[in-house]
Design a protein around this motif. Structure first.
Motif, PDB file in Angstrom:
ATOM      1  N   UNK A  50       0.815  -1.208   0.000  1.00 60.38           N
ATOM      2  CA  UNK A  50       0.000   0.000   0.000  1.00 60.38           C
ATOM      3  C   UNK A  50       0.848   1.258   0.000  1.00 60.38           C
ATOM      4  N   UNK A  51       0.841   2.000  -1.094  1.00 56.29           N
ATOM      5  CA  UNK A  51       1.446   3.326  -1.046  1.00 56.29           C
ATOM      6  C   UNK A  51       0.485   4.259  -0.306  1.00 56.29           C
ATOM      7  N   UNK A  52       0.997   5.211   0.417  1.00 54.99           N
ATOM      8  CA  UNK A  52       0.118   6.155   1.119  1.00 54.99           C
ATOM      9  C   UNK A  52       0.314   7.556   0.562  1.00 54.99           C
ATOM     10  N   UNK A  53      -0.759   8.339   0.557  1.00 58.05           N
ATOM     11  CA  UNK A  53      -0.697   9.697   0.019  1.00 58.05           C
ATOM     12  C   UNK A  53       0.252  10.564   0.845  1.00 58.05           C
ATOM     13  N   UNK A  54       0.060  10.490   2.145  1.00 55.63           N
ATOM     14  CA  UNK A  54       0.933  11.218   3.048  1.00 55.63           C
ATOM     15  C   UNK A  54       1.840  10.190   3.714  1.00 55.63           C
ATOM     16  N   UNK A  67      -2.761   3.399   9.825  1.00 56.93           N
ATOM     17  CA  UNK A  67      -2.819   3.210   8.378  1.00 56.93           C
ATOM     18  C   UNK A  67      -3.963   2.260   8.056  1.00 56.93           C
ATOM     19  N   UNK A  68      -4.457   2.366   6.828  1.00 53.25           N
ATOM     20  CA  UNK A  68      -5.563   1.531   6.418  1.00 53.25           C
ATOM     21  C   UNK A  68      -5.221   0.875   5.099  1.00 53.25           C
ATOM     22  N   UNK A  69      -5.434  -0.425   5.014  1.00 55.85           N
ATOM     23  CA  UNK A  69      -5.143  -1.143   3.797  1.00 55.85           C
ATOM     24  C   UNK A  69      -6.197  -0.830   2.743  1.00 55.85           C
ATOM     25  N   UNK A  70      -5.744  -0.480   1.552  1.00 53.58           N
ATOM     26  CA  UNK A  70      -6.672  -0.144   0.469  1.00 53.58           C
ATOM     27  C   UNK A  70      -7.344  -1.375  -0.119  1.00 53.58           C
ATOM     28  N   UNK A  71      -6.837  -2.534   0.203  1.00 48.23           N
ATOM     29  CA  UNK A  71      -7.342  -3.756  -0.420  1.00 48.23           C
ATOM     30  C   UNK A  71      -8.332  -4.488   0.473  1.00 48.23           C
ATOM     31  N   UNK A  72      -7.944  -4.746   1.722  1.00 50.46           N
ATOM     32  CA  UNK A  72      -8.848  -5.485   2.596  1.00 50.46           C
ATOM     33  C   UNK A  72      -9.559  -4.587   3.601  1.00 50.46           C
ATOM     34  N   UNK A  73      -9.131  -3.325   3.709  1.00 52.12           N
ATOM     35  CA  UNK A  73      -9.826  -2.378   4.570  1.00 52.12           C
ATOM     36  C   UNK A  73      -9.451  -2.444   6.040  1.00 52.12           C
ATOM     37  N   UNK A  74      -8.499  -3.298   6.374  1.00 49.86           N
ATOM     38  CA  UNK A  74      -8.084  -3.412   7.776  1.00 49.86           C
ATOM     39  C   UNK A  74      -7.297  -2.168   8.192  1.00 49.86           C
ATOM     40  N   UNK A  75      -7.464  -1.782   9.444  1.00 46.10           N
ATOM     41  CA  UNK A  75      -6.733  -0.631   9.963  1.00 46.10           C
ATOM     42  C   UNK A  75      -5.704  -1.092  10.979  1.00 46.10           C
TER      43      UNK A  75
END
Ligand SMILES: [Zn+2]
Length: 73
Positions: free
Chosen positions: A37-41, A49-57
């Protein structure tokens, strides 16, 4: 002077950006689904952080060597 250190403070400060060994990160591998997961900031120790794929935080825990561990929220 006897102590002829060549220690460049500027160089040291520059190293606080993202990179290996740094405690500021621009991406992470999700411990749940292994997705990168690349992050914007950037994030650093204690950030969430939150995974863009599975939604886990996760809460990111980064040690002095720049190793990241995640604790599921
Ligand atoms: Zn995931």
């Amino acid at each position: 002077m006897a102590n002829d250190f060549q220690f460049d403070d500027d160089d040291f400060a520059k190293d606080s950006g993202a990179g290996s060994g740094s405690r500021v990160k621009k991406e992470f591998d999700c411990p749940g689904c292994n997705a990168n997961n690349p992050v914007d900031e950037t994030f650093t120790d204690g950030d969430e952080v939150r995974c863009n794929y599975c939604g886990c935080e996760y809460k990111a825990l980064i040690n002095q060597e720049g190793r990241v561990r995640f604790r599921e929220l």
